[in-house]
Design a protein around this motif. Structure first.
Motif, short mmCIF file in Angstrom:
data_model
loop_
_atom_site.label_atom_id
_atom_site.label_comp_id
_atom_site.label_asym_id
_atom_site.label_seq_id
_atom_site.Cartn_x
_atom_site.Cartn_y
_atom_site.Cartn_z
N THR A 84 0.71 -1.04 -0.06
CA THR A 84 -0.14 0.13 0.00
C THR A 84 0.79 1.21 0.14
O THR A 84 1.91 1.34 0.71
N ALA A 85 0.33 2.22 -0.75
CA ALA A 85 1.08 3.67 -0.73
C ALA A 85 -0.03 4.31 0.12
O ALA A 85 -0.95 4.95 -0.48
N ALA A 86 0.45 4.84 1.24
CA ALA A 86 -0.49 5.83 2.13
C ALA A 86 0.25 7.07 2.44
O ALA A 86 1.65 7.20 2.26
N TYR A 87 -0.84 7.91 2.55
CA TYR A 87 -0.24 9.37 2.93
C TYR A 87 -1.14 10.04 3.76
O TYR A 87 -2.37 10.06 3.74
N ASP A 88 -0.72 11.30 4.25
CA ASP A 88 -1.51 12.00 5.03
C ASP A 88 -0.82 13.31 5.32
O ASP A 88 -0.52 13.59 6.39
N ALA A 89 -0.78 14.13 3.94
CA ALA A 89 -0.02 15.46 4.03
C ALA A 89 -0.18 16.22 2.80
O ALA A 89 -1.14 15.65 1.84
N ASP A 90 -0.17 17.46 2.90
CA ASP A 90 -0.05 18.18 1.63
C ASP A 90 1.62 18.27 1.22
O ASP A 90 2.35 18.25 2.10
N PRO A 91 1.91 18.63 -0.02
CA PRO A 91 0.92 18.94 -1.09
C PRO A 91 0.70 17.63 -1.80
O PRO A 91 1.16 16.57 -1.29
N LEU A 92 0.04 17.54 -2.90
CA LEU A 92 -0.46 16.41 -3.89
C LEU A 92 1.17 15.69 -4.14
O LEU A 92 2.05 16.47 -4.45
N ILE A 93 1.09 14.44 -4.21
CA ILE A 93 2.27 13.66 -4.77
C ILE A 93 1.92 12.70 -5.79
O ILE A 93 0.81 12.33 -5.88
N ALA A 94 2.84 12.96 -6.72
CA ALA A 94 2.35 11.98 -8.24
C ALA A 94 3.41 11.14 -8.12
O ALA A 94 4.73 11.47 -8.12
N PHE A 95 3.21 9.98 -8.57
CA PHE A 95 4.26 8.87 -8.54
C PHE A 95 3.76 7.55 -9.57
O PHE A 95 2.58 7.82 -9.81
N ASN A 96 4.56 6.62 -9.71
CA ASN A 96 4.10 5.50 -10.65
C ASN A 96 4.76 4.33 -10.18
O ASN A 96 6.02 4.16 -9.69
N VAL A 97 4.15 3.18 -10.41
CA VAL A 97 4.83 1.75 -10.34
C VAL A 97 4.36 1.15 -11.75
O VAL A 97 3.29 1.43 -12.31
N GLY A 98 5.23 0.42 -12.10
CA GLY A 98 5.03 -0.36 -13.48
C GLY A 98 6.19 -1.27 -14.19
O GLY A 98 7.26 -1.40 -13.08
N ALA A 99 5.94 -2.00 -15.13
CA ALA A 99 7.13 -2.80 -15.70
C ALA A 99 6.98 -2.74 -17.16
O ALA A 99 6.17 -2.20 -17.85
N THR A 100 8.24 -2.52 -17.80
CA THR A 100 8.59 -2.62 -19.20
C THR A 100 8.96 -4.21 -19.63
O THR A 100 10.17 -4.30 -19.10
N ALA A 101 8.83 -4.74 -20.65
CA ALA A 101 9.22 -5.99 -20.98
C ALA A 101 9.83 -5.89 -22.19
O ALA A 101 9.00 -5.12 -23.37
N ALA A 102 10.86 -6.27 -22.74
CA ALA A 102 11.49 -6.30 -23.98
C ALA A 102 11.30 -7.66 -24.88
O ALA A 102 11.77 -8.45 -24.25
N PHE A 103 10.95 -7.49 -26.07
CA PHE A 103 10.93 -8.60 -26.72
C PHE A 103 11.74 -8.47 -28.09
O PHE A 103 11.51 -7.35 -28.79
N GLU A 104 12.23 -9.54 -28.69
CA GLU A 104 13.13 -9.63 -29.96
C GLU A 104 12.48 -10.61 -30.77
O GLU A 104 12.16 -11.64 -30.57
N LEU A 105 12.61 -10.09 -32.19
CA LEU A 105 12.03 -10.94 -33.31
C LEU A 105 13.56 -10.77 -34.26
O LEU A 105 13.76 -9.73 -34.74
N HIS A 106 14.24 -11.87 -34.18
CA HIS A 106 15.47 -11.84 -35.17
C HIS A 106 15.14 -12.02 -36.66
O HIS A 106 14.00 -12.38 -37.13
#
Length: 308
Positions: free
Chosen positions: A138-160
């Protein structure tokens, strides 16, 4: 600060030089995103006059109300009720059998998974297990100002080149999909014009991206790119918890392209990212417990290119 991790397919003999370029592309995309998020937070930040007004209201409340502990007690009682409701909630794993994938080889025309890199932030964690990449906690917050953030994934694929089918007009279509299981939950606290006048935000958007590129003598050349955005959670001052179930099967944005170099591999980046904002008493959660059980699960599969 965000943290980055990676999982490499040892069966795909990608050179270390190519892996460095792949990582640099992921880093470049992340840097641009962080700058955009910082700008969003700066624009959202309240003005100094608004802050002064809030301070004056709080000061008047303390000086003129006989029971100064009332706001604190009311908030503690509400938090206890929220925690009790979450503890009673029944979290059940999806009864559908989640598929597993074999990345040891790739057939003719099939994009071969090379690696997956991911980033986590603000309490959200991730772990790569046998069935895929789990985002949890969990990402929990209790303050100002607004916070912007991200989580994620990037997968790489190859075609020879030697596995790429011929195309009558030299153009190709790439239309992959991923599996995205689980639920994202969001909460915003009590809003009251006197007791709690500050904004409470919990927002989460799902961002999908497919980028095709080739390594040429002049560096990476982007062949095509498409993005898709959808809103999962959009809460403002609602004093409640909401749940956003994820779809399971999820098509990625499809692309069409021509080749920059017929003798070079086609690379594809598939990015699945959760963009989030929190402000005031709020949280966003990817699992009912601080572990991968019942978490958000991202699964990639290999797919075939489509000659036109």
């Amino acid at each position: 600060m965000p943290k980055d991790y990676e999982q490499i397919n040892a069966s795909n003999p990608v050179s270390e030089e190519d892996r460095k370029i792949l990582r640099s592309l992921v880093t470049r995309n992340a840097d641009a995103l962080y700058e955009q998020q910082a700008l969003t937070a700066a624009v959202r930040d309240v003005t100094e006059s608004e802050r002064q007004l809030r301070d004056e209201v709080s000061r008047w409340t303390r000086e003129n109300l006989s029971d100064a502990t009332l706001p604190v007690r009311a908030r503690e009682e509400f938090e206890a009720k929220v925690a009790q409701a979450r503890d009673r909630a029944l979290y059940v794993e999806d009864l559908l059998q989640k598929p597993s994938f074999d990345f040891r080889t790739a057939a003719t025309g099939e994009f071969w998974w090379a690696e997956t890199t991911w980033n986590v932030d603000r309490g959200i964690r991730a772990e790569y297990l046998n069935d895929g990449l789990h985002f949890f906690d969990t990402a929990a917050y209790d303050a100002d100002p607004l916070i912007a953030f991200n989580v994620g994934a990037t997968a790489a694929f190859e075609l020879h080149p030697n596995r790429r089918p011929a195309s009558g007009n030299g153009r190709y279509t790439s239309a992959p999909s991923v599996n995205l299981w689980g639920t994202v939950s969001g909460f915003t606290g009590i809003y009251h014009w006197l007791w709690a006048p500050d904004d409470k935000w919990a927002k989460c958007w799902l961002h999908l991206r497919q980028t095709a590129f080739q390594f040429t003598g002049s560096g990476p050349v982007v062949l095509a790119e498409r993005h898709d955005h959808r809103t999962l959670i959009d809460e403002e001052n609602n004093a409640r918890t909401v749940n956003a179930p994820l779809p399971g099967f999820l098509p990625m944005p499809s692309i069409e392209f021509s080749l920059a170099d017929p003798n070079a591999s086609i690379w594809v980046h598939l990015e699945v990212r959760f963009d989030m904002q929190l402000e005031g008493w709020s949280w966003l959660s990817f699992s009912p417990q601080p572990n991968p059980m019942g978490s958000v699960l991202l699964q990639h599969s290999q797919w075939n290119i489509q000659p036109q």
